[in-house]
Every structure is written in structure tokens, then in C-alpha cells.
Design a protein around this motif. Structure first.
Motif, PDB file in Angstrom:
ATOM      1  N   THR A 171      -7.052  -4.532 -19.278  1.00  0.00           N
ATOM      2  CA  THR A 171      -6.474  -3.455 -18.459  1.00  0.00           C
ATOM      3  C   THR A 171      -5.243  -2.872 -19.162  1.00  0.00           C
ATOM      4  OG1 THR A 171      -5.067  -5.003 -17.249  1.00  0.00           O
ATOM      5  CG2 THR A 171      -7.230  -4.574 -16.312  1.00  0.00           C
TER       6      THR A 171
ATOM      7  N   SER B 177      -4.287  -2.997  -3.886  1.00  0.00           N
ATOM      8  CA  SER B 177      -3.820  -1.602  -3.778  1.00  0.00           C
ATOM      9  C   SER B 177      -3.456  -1.026  -5.149  1.00  0.00           C
ATOM     10  CB  SER B 177      -2.597  -1.552  -2.857  1.00  0.00           C
ATOM     11  OG  SER B 177      -1.579  -2.396  -3.362  1.00  0.00           O
ATOM     12  N   ASN B 178      -3.919  -1.709  -6.205  1.00  0.00           N
ATOM     13  CA  ASN B 178      -3.511  -1.353  -7.562  1.00  0.00           C
ATOM     14  C   ASN B 178      -4.634  -0.627  -8.306  1.00  0.00           C
ATOM     15  OD1 ASN B 178      -2.210  -1.353 -10.032  1.00  0.00           O
ATOM     16  ND2 ASN B 178      -1.517  -3.470  -9.840  1.00  0.00           N
ATOM     17  N   ASP B 179      -4.353   0.531  -8.869  1.00  0.00           N
ATOM     18  CA  ASP B 179      -5.332   1.270  -9.673  1.00  0.00           C
ATOM     19  C   ASP B 179      -4.847   1.340 -11.117  1.00  0.00           C
ATOM     20  OD1 ASP B 179      -6.517   1.691  -7.308  1.00  0.00           O
ATOM     21  OD2 ASP B 179      -6.513   3.878  -7.348  1.00  0.00           O
ATOM     22  N   GLN B 180      -5.679   0.908 -12.039  1.00  0.00           N
ATOM     23  CA  GLN B 180      -5.336   0.960 -13.465  1.00  0.00           C
ATOM     24  C   GLN B 180      -6.545   1.475 -14.233  1.00  0.00           C
ATOM     25  OE1 GLN B 180      -2.415   0.147 -14.521  1.00  0.00           O
ATOM     26  NE2 GLN B 180      -1.543  -1.142 -12.918  1.00  0.00           N
TER      27      GLN B 180
ATOM     28  N   ILE C 284     -12.493  -7.288  -7.948  1.00  0.00           N
ATOM     29  CA  ILE C 284     -12.173  -5.974  -8.526  1.00  0.00           C
ATOM     30  C   ILE C 284     -13.395  -5.065  -8.395  1.00  0.00           C
ATOM     31  CG2 ILE C 284     -10.514  -6.850 -10.238  1.00  0.00           C
ATOM     32  CD1 ILE C 284     -13.464  -5.936 -11.947  1.00  0.00           C
TER      33      ILE C 284
ATOM     34  N   THR D  66     -18.584   4.108  -7.926  1.00  0.00           N
ATOM     35  CA  THR D  66     -18.301   2.687  -8.165  1.00  0.00           C
ATOM     36  C   THR D  66     -19.454   2.146  -9.000  1.00  0.00           C
ATOM     37  OG1 THR D  66     -17.170   2.522  -6.061  1.00  0.00           O
ATOM     38  CG2 THR D  66     -17.889   0.469  -7.051  1.00  0.00           C
TER      39      THR D  66
ATOM     40  N   GLN E 190       0.825  -1.217   0.000  1.00  0.00           N
ATOM     41  CA  GLN E 190       0.000   0.000   0.000  1.00  0.00           C
ATOM     42  C   GLN E 190       0.850   1.253   0.000  1.00  0.00           C
ATOM     43  OE1 GLN E 190      -3.028   0.022   3.000  1.00  0.00           O
ATOM     44  NE2 GLN E 190      -3.868  -1.917   2.336  1.00  0.00           N
TER      45      GLN E 190
ATOM     46  N   ARG F 279      -9.974  -1.089  -9.796  1.00  0.00           N
ATOM     47  CA  ARG F 279      -9.240  -1.144  -8.526  1.00  0.00           C
ATOM     48  C   ARG F 279      -9.165  -2.590  -8.078  1.00  0.00           C
ATOM     49  NH1 ARG F 279     -11.574   4.485  -6.087  1.00  0.00           N
ATOM     50  NH2 ARG F 279     -10.516   5.739  -7.662  1.00  0.00           N
ATOM     51  N   HIS F 280      -7.935  -3.019  -7.816  1.00  0.00           N
ATOM     52  CA  HIS F 280      -7.696  -4.413  -7.431  1.00  0.00           C
ATOM     53  C   HIS F 280      -6.636  -4.388  -6.348  1.00  0.00           C
ATOM     54  CE1 HIS F 280      -5.237  -8.147  -7.814  1.00  0.00           C
ATOM     55  NE2 HIS F 280      -6.438  -8.691  -7.765  1.00  0.00           N
TER      56      HIS F 280
ATOM     57  N   GLY G 179       0.900  -0.761  -5.217  1.00  0.00           N
ATOM     58  CA  GLY G 179       0.309  -1.495  -6.339  1.00  0.00           C
ATOM     59  C   GLY G 179       1.093  -2.746  -6.695  1.00  0.00           C
TER      60      GLY G 179
ATOM     61  N   SER H  33     -11.849   3.162 -14.394  1.00  0.00           N
ATOM     62  CA  SER H  33     -10.727   2.840 -13.514  1.00  0.00           C
ATOM     63  C   SER H  33     -11.029   1.489 -12.885  1.00  0.00           C
ATOM     64  CB  SER H  33     -10.591   3.885 -12.405  1.00  0.00           C
ATOM     65  OG  SER H  33      -9.949   5.016 -12.914  1.00  0.00           O
TER      66      SER H  33
END
Length: 416
Positions: free
Chosen positions: A381, A341-344, A399, A409, A227, A338-339, A301, A336
Motif C-alpha cells: 500500500t 474508514s481508510n482509503d489508500q 479489505i 469492487t 469516520q 479500502r480498510h 482514516g 484502491s
């Protein structure tokens, strides 16, 4: 020894099956209600002309719900017994609130499905059980309610079990239990019922207190989504570089050979630190800071995993998606993703099929995604994500999609 293990459970059932009354009874009989709350509810019950306390009012928190007598939003309640701490997510029964059930049930250890003894297993029961199975909730407790209205008949209860088992054989649920109850009268909720001597099992609260939930978390696959990077600028920790986060699953030990994903660099765990000092091992869902023996570039991430047990790294995902937004989904529109702590950024490439929640059949002709729809989709992604299948790992297999324009969301998904 006081065991304060936390159990999260969700309640689901059709409208007027008595969910709110059941939770009210649970809180009331286990003495988990404050006196001022009790007084306010006694007053409201009196105003409405009820003989006793209307237990459903304990959970119907929204004003609209109190006026209509239905549950719209997910209402969370907390209570403790000497054996366990509980968080209840009371989710709505109406068809148009499927998304709330998905939200409330996503982190639950158990789902309580309420069935009205007079009506048996109906369409709503099937939908809620299907969603519980889709969300991989480990334990299902089917409470056959309103037994007082069928003269506490064992035959009626057995008929409901037969109906449910015939349907649930198609679902992937490991542990299903049945309890005959009367939420209104309190039979088999907290105290054992004297009206049903034929039922040899435990009442509902005892079942919840003794459910074995330690094995619900994946203990095999070590997954540590980073994180943040901790670099204190003080004399005592001049060269400290720790990677902080919450262990998603598995166990991490000092000296473990680990790989940082997606870069693929390897190292060994030098220390595992917490605010209470260093540990030799840590496990899910603990929050820790990990230091490595080698100086590797690690950032938010990234995921630290054991070198001999890695997640799938992919830009193309197949996902069971529940659409949560009023606006229809657009294929090839950017969202976007979110998975952990990863944002893509991501786009929905294709809707493979939609599930008819009432018949559980797959519809391959309808490619639209509207609110409350559950569909299998293909997502692409911009950069690879480190995923496991949701069945194996509820944390690294889930996700959410966010609309960049509104920051809402719009969907929740389970990686297949």
C-alpha cells in the motif's frame, strides 16, 4: 425480557439441495410471510401444477432464478421471532458463484450447510465449508436434508456426520452442529419431527434462537476507526471536537489512555457521546463520538486504540484474496484499497499460491487471478494500514480492492 439480539446467518449447499425450500419453510412455519406474498406464491405454484405451495418461491426473487429454478444472486431475507431478529443471506450453490457466497457470508454469525441425505458430503459441501472456515464464521450448522427420501434413517444420517467430520477436522471451525431435517415436509425446521424420535436435539429454529453469539465479537482489542470529525459551529458547543465512527471491536472507557494511529500521539478519552447523551463506556458495534483531552490532529482514516494494545502498522500485507471480477487481476496494477474508514492506493505484488477449492490443495504454479479464485497474495500500500489478522478481528482484518477506472469492487480479502 425481550431479547432482540440480531443473528446473521448464511445458507449454502449444492444446487437442488433445498436451500430455498428450507428458508421458505422457516418463514412459512414461523409465520413471517405477508398474506399478499403468500397469495402470489400459491398462484404461481398452482400455475406450475404443484400440489401445495412451492416454498422455494419465497426466496427466488430474481426473474431468471424463478424461470430456471436456481439461486444466482445473494437474496437477503429478514424475520423476527420473540427471541431474536434474523437476517438470512441465501447464497448460490453453483461453482461459478463462489464470490456471492463470500459476499453473503462475510458478516455472518452462522452458516447453514445443506447436505442431501441421499448423496452425502460432496465436493460442493466441502467448498462451502472451506469458505465458511476461511471467512471465520463462528458456528456451522450442518442440516442433513431430504430425510423423508431415505425413510428417516438414523444410519444414513450418522454416515453423513462421519463423512463431514472426517473432512472438517482439517478446518478451523470451533462449533459444528448436525440436524436431520426435511425442508419440504417441515421436519425439525421449526417444529420437532415425529418421524425421527431417535434425534434428541433441538429443531433448526430453536438452535438459531439459542446460539451463543455474544462472544463472536472481539471484546479485547479496542479499535475505533475514525469516520469523520464533528465540529459544530454553535454557541453551546463552541470548542467541541468529536471523532465519530463505529467501534470495530473491544471496549472504550472514559479516562482510557489511548493512542492515535498512525501518528502515535497519545491522550486520554475525555467523553464518549451518542445522540442519547454521554456514556462512561462503549463497545463494538456501537456508533459514538469520542473527544480527547489533548488537541491532537485526528482525521478520517486514523484509528484510536488503547495505548497498551495496538494493531500492526504495515504497508506490506499478506492477504487471502477472493477475486470477484470478470476481468483478470493484473500484478503491479494500481487499485484502491479500502480498510475500515481508510482509503489508500495499493498494488498486488505477488500471487503466492492459489487454492484448488475442490481438493483444498495449494497450487504454486498458477499465478493468475480469475473470477472466483481464492489465493494468497502479497499487497503493497502507498501508506501504512492499521490491521489485525482476520482470525482475531473480522473488521480490522478485512479489505476490499476497487478498480479506480470502473469503481467496481474487484476483490475481497482477509489479512493473514
Amino acid at each position: 425480557m425481550k431479547n432482540n439480539q440480531l443473528l446473521r446467518f448464511t445458507t449454502a449447499g449444492s444446487v437442488d439441495d433445498g436451500k430455498s425450500t428450507l428458508i421458505g419453510r422457516l418463514l412459512y412455519d414461523s409465520k413471517s410471510i405477508f398474506e399478499d406474498q403468500l397469495e402470489a406464491i400459491e398462484l404461481t405454484s398452482k400455475k406450475r401444477g404443484h400440489d401445495g405451495v412451492d416454498l422455494a418461491l419465497f426466496t427466488d426473487g430474481l426473474k431468471d432464478e424463478r424461470e430456471q429454478g436456481i439461486t444466482i444472486d445473494v437474496a437477503y431475507r429478514y424475520f423476527t421471532t420473540p427471541k431474536r431478529k434474523f437476517i438470512i443471506a441465501d447464497t448460490p450453490g453453483h461453482i461459478q458463484y463462489t464470490r456471492n457466497m463470500v459476499t453473503g457470508a462475510s458478516s455472518a454469525n452462522a452458516a447453514i450447510i445443506l447436505v442431501d441425505a441421499r448423496h452425502g458430503v460432496i465436493e460442493q459441501t466441502k467448498r462451502h465449508s472451506f469458505i465458511a472456515s476461511l471467512l471465520n464464521i463462528p458456528h456451522l450448522i450442518v442440516c442433513v436434508n431430504k430425510m423423508d427420501l431415505v425413510d428417516f434413517s438414523e444410519e444414513t444420517y450418522n454416515n453423513v456426520i462421519d463423512q463431514f467430520e472426517e473432512f472438517s477436522s482439517k478446518l478451523l471451525v470451533k462449533d459444528v452442529r448436525f440436524i436431520p431435517i426435511s425442508a419440504l415436509k417441515g421436519d425439525n425446521v421449526v417444529n420437532k419431527s415425529e418421524n425421527m424420535p431417535w434425534y434428541q436435539g433441538a429443531p433448526m429454529l430453536h438452535t438459531l434462537e439459542t446460539l451463543h453469539i455474544s462472544s463472536d465479537i472481539n471484546k479485547i482489542d479496542a479499535r475505533f476507526p475514525v469516520q469523520t470529525v464533528i465540529r459544530p459551529q454553535n454557541d453551546t458547543h463552541r470548542d467541541y471536537r468529536g471523532y465519530a465512527g463505529r467501534i470495530a471491536s473491544g471496549v472504550i472507557r472514559k479516562g482510557d489512555e489511548v493512542t492515535v494511529m498512525p501518528s502515535g500521539f497519545t491522550s486520554k478519552v475525555k467523553s464518549i457521546d451518542t445522540d442519547k447523551g454521554s456514556l462512561n463506556e462503549a463497545y463494538a458495534p456501537m456508533s459514538v463520538a469520542i473527544t480527547l483531552e489533548d488537541d491532537i490532529d485526528v482525521s478520517r482514516g486514523d484509528m484510536i486504540v488503547r495505548s497498551n494494545n495496538k494493531p500492526t502498522v504495515s504497508q506490506d500485507l499478506e492477504v487471502m484474496l477472493c477475486w470477484l471480477n470478470n476481468k483478470e487481476a493484473k500484478t503491479n496494477a494500481k487499485y484502491s484499497i479500502r480498510h475500515t474508514s481508510n482509503d489508500q492506493k495499493a498494488m498486488i505484488k505477488e500471487v503466492v499460491y492459489k487454492i484448488n477449492i475442490n481438493s483444498l490443495e495449494r497450487d504454486i504454479t498458477d499465478k493468475t487471478l480469475k473470477m472466483n479464485d481464492i489465493s494468497k497474495v502479497r499487497i503493497r500500500t502507498t501508506k501504512p494500514l492499521m490491521v489485525d489478522s482476520y482470525r482475531e478481528n473480522r473488521t480490522t482484518g478485512s479489505i476490499i480492492l476497487v478498480d479506480d477506472a470502473t469503481n467496481e469492487t474487484v476483490a475481497a480479502g482477509m489479512v493473514i
